[in-house]
Scaffold this active site. Structure first.
Site, short mmCIF file in Angstrom:
data_model
loop_
_atom_site.label_atom_id
_atom_site.label_comp_id
_atom_site.label_asym_id
_atom_site.label_seq_id
_atom_site.Cartn_x
_atom_site.Cartn_y
_atom_site.Cartn_z
N LYS A 175 0.83 -1.22 0.00
CA LYS A 175 0.00 0.00 0.00
C LYS A 175 0.86 1.26 0.00
O LYS A 175 1.75 1.40 0.82
CB LYS A 175 -0.89 0.02 1.24
CG LYS A 175 -1.85 -1.15 1.32
CD LYS A 175 -2.58 -1.18 2.65
CE LYS A 175 -1.67 -1.46 3.81
NZ LYS A 175 -2.36 -1.72 5.07
N THR A 207 -7.41 9.80 8.76
CA THR A 207 -7.09 8.55 8.08
C THR A 207 -6.84 7.41 9.08
O THR A 207 -6.23 6.41 8.73
CB THR A 207 -5.82 8.71 7.21
OG1 THR A 207 -4.77 9.21 8.06
CG2 THR A 207 -6.05 9.67 6.05
N GLY A 209 -7.27 4.15 10.69
CA GLY A 209 -7.98 2.92 10.34
C GLY A 209 -8.13 2.64 8.85
O GLY A 209 -8.84 1.71 8.46
N THR A 210 -7.43 3.40 7.99
CA THR A 210 -7.55 3.14 6.54
C THR A 210 -7.08 1.72 6.20
O THR A 210 -7.69 1.04 5.37
CB THR A 210 -6.72 4.14 5.72
OG1 THR A 210 -5.43 4.25 6.30
CG2 THR A 210 -7.37 5.50 5.67
N GLY A 211 -5.98 1.29 6.84
CA GLY A 211 -5.43 -0.03 6.54
C GLY A 211 -6.38 -1.14 6.97
O GLY A 211 -6.60 -2.11 6.23
N CYS A 212 -6.96 -1.00 8.18
CA CYS A 212 -7.92 -2.00 8.68
C CYS A 212 -9.12 -2.07 7.74
O CYS A 212 -9.62 -3.15 7.40
CB CYS A 212 -8.44 -1.61 10.07
SG CYS A 212 -7.15 -1.34 11.28
N1 LIG Z 1 -4.59 10.43 2.00
C1 LIG Z 1 -5.01 9.40 1.26
N2 LIG Z 1 -5.65 9.59 0.09
C2 LIG Z 1 -6.08 8.57 -0.66
N3 LIG Z 1 -5.89 7.28 -0.32
C3 LIG Z 1 -5.24 7.01 0.82
C4 LIG Z 1 -4.76 8.05 1.68
N4 LIG Z 1 -4.17 7.47 2.76
C5 LIG Z 1 -4.28 6.14 2.59
N5 LIG Z 1 -4.90 5.86 1.41
C6 LIG Z 1 -5.24 4.54 0.91
O1 LIG Z 1 -5.84 3.83 1.99
C7 LIG Z 1 -5.48 2.46 1.94
C8 LIG Z 1 -4.76 2.07 3.23
O2 LIG Z 1 -3.40 2.43 3.08
P1 LIG Z 1 -2.40 2.90 4.20
O3 LIG Z 1 -1.05 2.94 3.57
O4 LIG Z 1 -2.91 4.15 4.82
O5 LIG Z 1 -2.55 1.72 5.21
P2 LIG Z 1 -2.02 1.60 6.67
O6 LIG Z 1 -0.83 2.46 6.87
O7 LIG Z 1 -1.88 0.16 6.95
O8 LIG Z 1 -3.22 2.18 7.49
P3 LIG Z 1 -3.28 2.51 9.07
O9 LIG Z 1 -2.91 3.96 9.15
O10 LIG Z 1 -4.68 2.22 9.39
O11 LIG Z 1 -2.30 1.60 9.75
C9 LIG Z 1 -4.62 2.29 0.68
O12 LIG Z 1 -5.45 1.93 -0.39
C10 LIG Z 1 -4.05 3.68 0.49
O13 LIG Z 1 -3.64 3.91 -0.84
C1 LIG Z 2 -6.37 -2.61 17.09
C2 LIG Z 2 -5.72 -1.83 16.01
N1 LIG Z 2 -5.40 -2.47 14.87
C3 LIG Z 2 -4.79 -1.78 13.86
C4 LIG Z 2 -4.52 -0.44 13.99
C5 LIG Z 2 -3.81 0.30 12.86
O1 LIG Z 2 -4.49 1.36 12.41
C6 LIG Z 2 -4.88 0.19 15.21
N2 LIG Z 2 -4.66 1.51 15.42
N3 LIG Z 2 -5.48 -0.53 16.18
#
Ligand SMILES: Nc1ncnc2c1ncn2[C@@H]1O[C@H](COP(=O)(O)OP(=O)(O)OP(=O)(O)O)[C@@H](O)[C@H]1O
Ligand SMILES: Cc1ncc(CO)c(N)n1
Length: 268
Positions: A175, A207, A209-212
């Site tokens: 990602k 943003t 929780g975007t990854g979750c």
């Molecule tokens: N500012 C943004 N604009 C558009 N898309 C985004 C943005 N931030 C994250 N994304 C998208 O959101 C999804 C999650 O990616 P991200 O890299 O943020 O995951 P993560 O770091 O695991 O998330 P978390 O912050 O929850 O741990 C991906 O599809 C990424 O491209």
């Molecule tokens: C429980 C949990 N899982 C994943 C993330 C990553 O965003 C978080 N902040 N908390």
């Protein structure tokens, strides 16, 4: 038959990330959600205060309770902070039929706080990657898993995605949310081919929780019978719209949640 997805993950009492975000994502996408909780996390939109790990034998009991009763179509795995819990989850996935497994190798919260013990990173890679249909590291997680520098461009992302595939997962979604540039581009490496999923980068601090949300949305698509590239495409569109609508919500003082229910709610 009702499509069911399971999330095995930690909690967020402010519901932006973790199990709560996963359940909201499944629900918003029309999939019945089940949950196995691996850790109670005292966190909010500003950061993580404390982590209380669920004992491994209790995680095993949760896994058996779910799978002995529900027909799970796909499983998402999030925060697993301890090697013994990783081992328990690996054994549970082998004992039952979890459907395709989407593994988000969660390491740090958006606030920068750690969510995994150092010694757990190796067990995650060795025990769980081979059981996953797809792993979904962000750029920082990929660098840590490979013990390399952060990928700075598309070529480096491709090289790292291929290297991560060697750990045994069926596919790798690297990602690019934390990259820089006008586009947030994610790379899916599957069946020896690269697929790019790109969307304009959105200017917002909300943003959390975007990854979750992305990994749960992929699991929801797989539970609904989509193939992996189609599930990733639909999940990327869902997360993108949830981020676009995030500023309609006024929740918390830090990195607020994305809007999981932008399709269902009328006013913000
Ligand atoms: N500012 C943004 N604009 C558009 N898309 C985004 C943005 N931030 C994250 N994304 C998208 O959101 C999804 C999650 O990616 P991200 O890299 O943020 O995951 P993560 O770091 O695991 O998330 P978390 O912050 O929850 O741990 C991906 O599809 C990424 O491209
Ligand atoms: C429980 C949990 N899982 C994943 C993330 C990553 O965003 C978080 N902040 N908390």
């Amino acid at each position: 038959m009702t499509a069911i997805a399971l999330s095995i993950a930690g909690t967020d009492p402010t519901s932006g990330a973790g199990i709560q975000a996963d359940l909201k994502t499944f629900s918003a996408l029309g999939v019945y959600g089940a949950t196995v909780i691996t850790a109670l996390v005292a966190q909010n939109t500003c950061g993580v205060r404390a982590i209380h790990d669920v004992p491994a034998d209790f995680v095993a009991a949760e896994i058996d309770a779910v799978f002995s009763d529900l027909a799970v179509g796909a499983t998402k795995i999030g925060m697993l902070s301890k090697p013994e819990v990783i081992e328990t989850v690996a054994e549970g996935l082998t004992r039952w039929e979890p459907g395709p497994v989407v593994l988000d190798p969660v390491m740090v919260a958006a606030s920068g706080d750690p969510l995994i013990a150092d010694e757990a990173v190796t067990s995650l890679r060795e025990r769980l990657f081979p059981l996953a249909a797809v792993i979904t590291p962000n750029l920082m997680e990929a660098a840590r898993l490979l013990d390399e520098e952060l990928a700075q461009d598309a070529d480096a992302m491709l090289r790292q995605a291929k290297a991560l595939a060697d750990f045994g997962a069926g596919a790798v979604l690297l990602k690019g949310g934390h990259g820089n540039g006008d586009e947030a581009a994610d790379l899916l490496w599957v069946d020896d081919a690269a697929h790019w999923f790109s969307a304009p980068r959105i200017e917002t601090k909300n943003t959390h929780g975007t990854g979750c949300t992305l990994s749960s949305a992929i699991a929801a698509g797989l539970a609904n019978g989509l193939g992996l590239p189609e599930a990733v495409d639909a999940a990327k569109a869902y997360v993108h719209n949830a981020i676009i609508n995030a500023d309609l919500l006024e929740v918390g003082k830090g990195h607020g949640p994305v809007h999981h229910f932008y399709r269902q709610w009328r006013n913000g």
